[in-house]
Motif scaffolding. Sequence first.
Motif, PDB file in Angstrom:
ATOM      1  N   CYS A  29     -43.725   9.620  72.390  1.00  0.00           N
ATOM      2  CA  CYS A  29     -43.013  10.410  73.393  1.00  0.00           C
ATOM      3  C   CYS A  29     -43.302   9.825  74.776  1.00  0.00           C
ATOM      4  N   PRO A  30     -42.272   9.428  75.540  1.00  0.00           N
ATOM      5  CA  PRO A  30     -42.515   8.862  76.867  1.00  0.00           C
ATOM      6  C   PRO A  30     -43.145   9.849  77.846  1.00  0.00           C
ATOM      7  N   ARG A  31     -42.928  11.143  77.624  1.00  0.00           N
ATOM      8  CA  ARG A  31     -43.437  12.153  78.551  1.00  0.00           C
ATOM      9  C   ARG A  31     -44.927  12.416  78.344  1.00  0.00           C
ATOM     10  N   CYS A  32     -45.342  12.677  77.084  1.00  0.00           N
ATOM     11  CA  CYS A  32     -46.740  13.039  76.851  1.00  0.00           C
ATOM     12  C   CYS A  32     -47.505  11.983  76.062  1.00  0.00           C
ATOM     13  N   GLY A  33     -46.795  11.107  75.355  1.00  0.00           N
ATOM     14  CA  GLY A  33     -47.442  10.064  74.569  1.00  0.00           C
ATOM     15  C   GLY A  33     -48.185  10.580  73.362  1.00  0.00           C
ATOM     16  N   GLY A  34     -47.986  11.837  73.011  1.00  0.00           N
ATOM     17  CA  GLY A  34     -48.799  12.451  71.981  1.00  0.00           C
ATOM     18  C   GLY A  34     -48.235  12.446  70.579  1.00  0.00           C
ATOM     19  N   THR A  35     -46.949  12.212  70.410  1.00  0.00           N
ATOM     20  CA  THR A  35     -46.361  12.271  69.070  1.00  0.00           C
ATOM     21  C   THR A  35     -45.209  11.281  68.982  1.00  0.00           C
ATOM     22  N   HIS A  36     -44.544  11.253  67.861  1.00  0.00           N
ATOM     23  CA  HIS A  36     -43.501  10.262  67.597  1.00  0.00           C
ATOM     24  C   HIS A  36     -42.218  10.574  68.348  1.00  0.00           C
ATOM     25  N   LEU A  37     -41.551   9.520  68.805  1.00  0.00           N
ATOM     26  CA  LEU A  37     -40.251   9.649  69.459  1.00  0.00           C
ATOM     27  C   LEU A  37     -39.125   9.621  68.428  1.00  0.00           C
ATOM     28  N   PHE A  38     -39.353   8.930  67.309  1.00  0.00           N
ATOM     29  CA  PHE A  38     -38.301   8.769  66.308  1.00  0.00           C
ATOM     30  C   PHE A  38     -38.595   9.591  65.061  1.00  0.00           C
ATOM     31  N   ALA A  39     -37.538  10.242  64.543  1.00  0.00           N
ATOM     32  CA  ALA A  39     -37.662  11.017  63.305  1.00  0.00           C
ATOM     33  C   ALA A  39     -37.618  10.083  62.105  1.00  0.00           C
ATOM     34  N   GLY A  40     -36.930   8.982  62.248  1.00  0.00           N
ATOM     35  CA  GLY A  40     -36.807   7.988  61.191  1.00  0.00           C
ATOM     36  C   GLY A  40     -35.751   6.982  61.597  1.00  0.00           C
ATOM     37  N   PRO A  44     -33.846   9.519  67.233  1.00  0.00           N
ATOM     38  CA  PRO A  44     -34.948  10.198  67.922  1.00  0.00           C
ATOM     39  C   PRO A  44     -35.100  11.638  67.440  1.00  0.00           C
ATOM     40  N   VAL A  45     -36.305  12.169  67.572  1.00  0.00           N
ATOM     41  CA  VAL A  45     -36.531  13.576  67.256  1.00  0.00           C
ATOM     42  C   VAL A  45     -35.742  14.424  68.241  1.00  0.00           C
ATOM     43  N   GLU A  46     -35.434  15.654  67.843  1.00  0.00           N
ATOM     44  CA  GLU A  46     -34.707  16.534  68.761  1.00  0.00           C
ATOM     45  C   GLU A  46     -35.610  16.973  69.907  1.00  0.00           C
ATOM     46  N   ARG A  47     -36.847  17.336  69.575  1.00  0.00           N
ATOM     47  CA  ARG A  47     -37.819  17.773  70.579  1.00  0.00           C
ATOM     48  C   ARG A  47     -39.186  17.214  70.237  1.00  0.00           C
ATOM     49  N   CYS A  48     -39.944  16.931  71.264  1.00  0.00           N
ATOM     50  CA  CYS A  48     -41.325  16.493  71.072  1.00  0.00           C
ATOM     51  C   CYS A  48     -42.139  17.689  70.576  1.00  0.00           C
ATOM     52  N   ARG A  49     -42.945  17.482  69.543  1.00  0.00           N
ATOM     53  CA  ARG A  49     -43.761  18.576  69.002  1.00  0.00           C
ATOM     54  C   ARG A  49     -44.879  18.969  69.954  1.00  0.00           C
TER      55      ARG A  49
END
Length: 141
Positions: A29-40, A44-49
């Motif tokens: 995630c470019p905003r928090c860097g804490g989780t994945h940006l891509f679902a597969g 991209p994922v709809e929302r950062c977890r």
Amino acid sequence: MPNAAVPVDPAILPHSAGAAILRGASGKCPRCGGTHLFAGGLKPVERCRMCGQNWTLHAADDFPPYIAILLTGHLMAPVIIGLGKMEALPAWAMMLIALVMAGALIAAILRPAKGGVIALQWWLGMQGFAGHSGKVEAGVA
């Protein structure tokens, strides 16, 4: 109606566009860097977890493939020249080697390029993103 962004510790927000792009290119995630940006794949994922950032706002479109093709062409040029100088190598073998290498390079570069483009759009506040300033963002819960 836009909702207030989930509060994120300012210490984990990227401090430059380059840092945000590196996070996106690495698939985080470019905003928090804490989780994945891509679902597969390239979706991209709809929302950062972690921070709740809505990534459906992006419009990366044709720019990531353009970047992948441009880089692949520049990286493959010396390889193709080197293969062309090998007189013992049949033309069909040279073409096969070049095509496989080019396909592998494009496949390897495309996802980081898309992540970087999405991160740059977020950083600059394009496509409905509020950007890095922490302002209220459209569709962020």
